[in-house]
Design an enzyme around this catalytic site. Structure first.
Site, PDB file in Angstrom:
ATOM      1  N   ASP A  12       0.797  -1.236   0.000  1.00  9.65           N
ATOM      2  CA  ASP A  12       0.000   0.000   0.000  1.00  9.65           C
ATOM      3  C   ASP A  12       0.833   1.292   0.000  1.00  9.65           C
ATOM      4  O   ASP A  12       0.322   2.357  -0.325  1.00  9.65           O
ATOM      5  CB  ASP A  12      -0.936   0.025   1.218  1.00  9.65           C
ATOM      6  N   ASP A  38       1.611   3.078   2.456  1.00  5.18           N
ATOM      7  CA  ASP A  38       0.971   4.085   3.301  1.00  5.18           C
ATOM      8  C   ASP A  38       1.634   4.229   4.680  1.00  5.18           C
ATOM      9  O   ASP A  38       0.969   4.589   5.644  1.00  5.18           O
ATOM     10  CB  ASP A  38      -0.528   3.761   3.465  1.00  5.18           C
TER      11      ASP A  38
HETATM   12  O1  F6P Z   1      -2.605  -4.016   3.164  1.00  2.00           O
HETATM   13  C1  F6P Z   1      -2.446  -4.769   1.998  1.00  2.00           C
HETATM   14  C2  F6P Z   1      -3.775  -5.107   1.388  1.00  2.00           C
HETATM   15  O2  F6P Z   1      -3.540  -5.871   0.227  1.00  2.00           O
HETATM   16  C3  F6P Z   1      -4.675  -3.918   1.080  1.00  2.00           C
HETATM   17  O3  F6P Z   1      -4.329  -3.248  -0.109  1.00  2.00           O
HETATM   18  C4  F6P Z   1      -6.023  -4.575   1.030  1.00  2.00           C
HETATM   19  O4  F6P Z   1      -7.036  -3.646   1.340  1.00  2.00           O
HETATM   20  C5  F6P Z   1      -5.921  -5.621   2.095  1.00  2.00           C
HETATM   21  O5  F6P Z   1      -4.533  -5.887   2.280  1.00  2.00           O
HETATM   22  C6  F6P Z   1      -6.629  -6.909   1.792  1.00  2.00           C
HETATM   23  O6  F6P Z   1      -6.521  -7.709   2.921  1.00  2.00           O
HETATM   24  P1  F6P Z   1      -6.837  -9.263   2.938  1.00  2.00           P
HETATM   25  O7  F6P Z   1      -5.680  -9.960   2.289  1.00  2.00           O
HETATM   26  O8  F6P Z   1      -6.946  -9.565   4.386  1.00  2.00           O
HETATM   27  O9  F6P Z   1      -8.088  -9.443   2.162  1.00  2.00           O
END
Ligand code: F6P
Length: 322
Positions: free
Chosen positions: A128, A130
């Site tokens: 991300d 961020d």
């Molecule tokens: O933080 C990384 C990320 O890929 C985000 O971009 C996304 O919102 C989230 O993780 C998805 O999480 P999960 O793999 O738990 O669905």
């Protein structure tokens, strides 16, 4: 300091393995024993801890994912959960801990460092981008290149059919991936939280472009709370303009794959810098890279302060997508 630990937590990111490799090599060169904690904070609570030798980090620099496994632990959010984790650290004799992850990981790490005597150093690893305190996080460069490849492919079919496409990328409430993959892919429009645009305005802009001769277009959309929001956006635009469109959600494809050269270099550098930070007694910090120099940011700041999109890039949108 004689024994240190390392874990990966939260969403995996390409380059995490290169980072583990860097930390293992740096630990061994400095005569430290290094332990891998499997499955993030969940594994720490369970005591899923293995000794890492030089061989453990062989041939992993090019692999996506994380050899240690990762998780998002609900239990670690509780004081009781963290107390179990602290006991495991004490039982193993770990005096320094390296955390590779994003803001959620560092939130937990901040609490852990307040509640136990172990020195903690964070490394930003998330697609991300961020995290406050680093220009780039490990995994971001690979993710934007993966998204770019998809955008280029969609461009082919969009042009072939004279079609409007909505391409939704990841980013968890931020527009870093959308902004850079969209600029690189020549996207016509961007829907990102940091530069808000109403559906009315988006519809007006698309109508104007199509009136002026454009026959296909790509709108890059940063995911919102609910992945898949692009389907609603596409429907709203259709209701306002009559434009038929297609939606493509890139999803977890952006998290996998071999890390780019830039991610491998960044990861190797930050992995070794984290070990050095522990040796130098710089616990409680995240090691990042700012203007290509190693930068130390208090763990708390990495998630409390908000990292802004680069204004030079958001300014570009006014020119490039006009
Ligand atoms: O933080 C990384 C990320 O890929 C985000 O971009 C996304 O919102 C989230 O993780 C998805 O999480 P999960 O793999 O738990 O669905």
């Amino acid at each position: 300091m004689r024994k240190i630990g390392i874990l990966t937590s939260g969403g995996d990111a390409p380059g995490m393995n290169a980072c583990i490799r860097g930390a293992v090599r740096a630990a061994l060169v400095n005569h430290l024993e290094i332990f891998g904690i499997r499955w993030g904070y969940s594994g720490l609570i369970r005591g899923d801890i293995v000794s890492l030798d030089r061989r453990a980090a062989t041939n992993i620099i090019y692999q996506g994912g994380t050899i240690l496994g990762t998780a998002r632990s609900e239990e670690f959010r509780t004081k009781e959960g963290r107390a179990k984790a602290i006991k495991m650290l004490q039982d193993t004799g770990i005096e320094g801990l390296i955390l590779i992850g994003g803001d959620g990981t560092f939130r937990g790490g901040t609490l852990l460092s307040q509640e136990c005597g172990v020195s903690i150093v964070g490394i930003p690893g998330t697609i991300d981008n961020d995290c406050y305190g680093t220009d780039y996080t490990i995994g971001f460069d690979t993710a934007i290149n993966t998204a770019l490849e998809a955008i280029d492919r969609i461009r082919d079919t969009a042009t072939a059919h004279d079609r409007l496409f909505f391409v939704e990328v990841m980013g968890r409430h931020t527009g870093f991936i959308a902004l850079e993959s969209g600029i690189a892919g020549g996207a016509e429009e961007f829907l990102i939280p940091e530069v808000p645009m109403s559906i009315d305005e988006l519809s007006r802009r698309l109508e104007k472009n199509f009136k002026e001769g454009k026959r296909s277009a790509i709108v890059v959309v940063a995911e919102t709370e609910q992945p898949g929001e692009s389907f609603h956006i596409a429907q709203e635009v259709k209701d306002k303009t009559g434009f038929d469109s297609r939606v493509c959600i890139l999803g977890h494809i952006q998290r996998g794959g071999a890390p780019s050269a830039r991610d491998r270099v960044l990861a190797s550098r930050l992995g070794t810098a984290a070990v050095q930070a522990l040796i130098d007694g710089k616990g409680g910090y995240m090691v990042g890279e700012i203007n290509r120099e190693i930068a130390y940011t208090p763990l708390k700041d990495t998630w409390e302060k908000k990292k802004a999109l680069h204004s030079g890039l958001t300014d570009l949108l006014k020119v490039l997508s006009d």
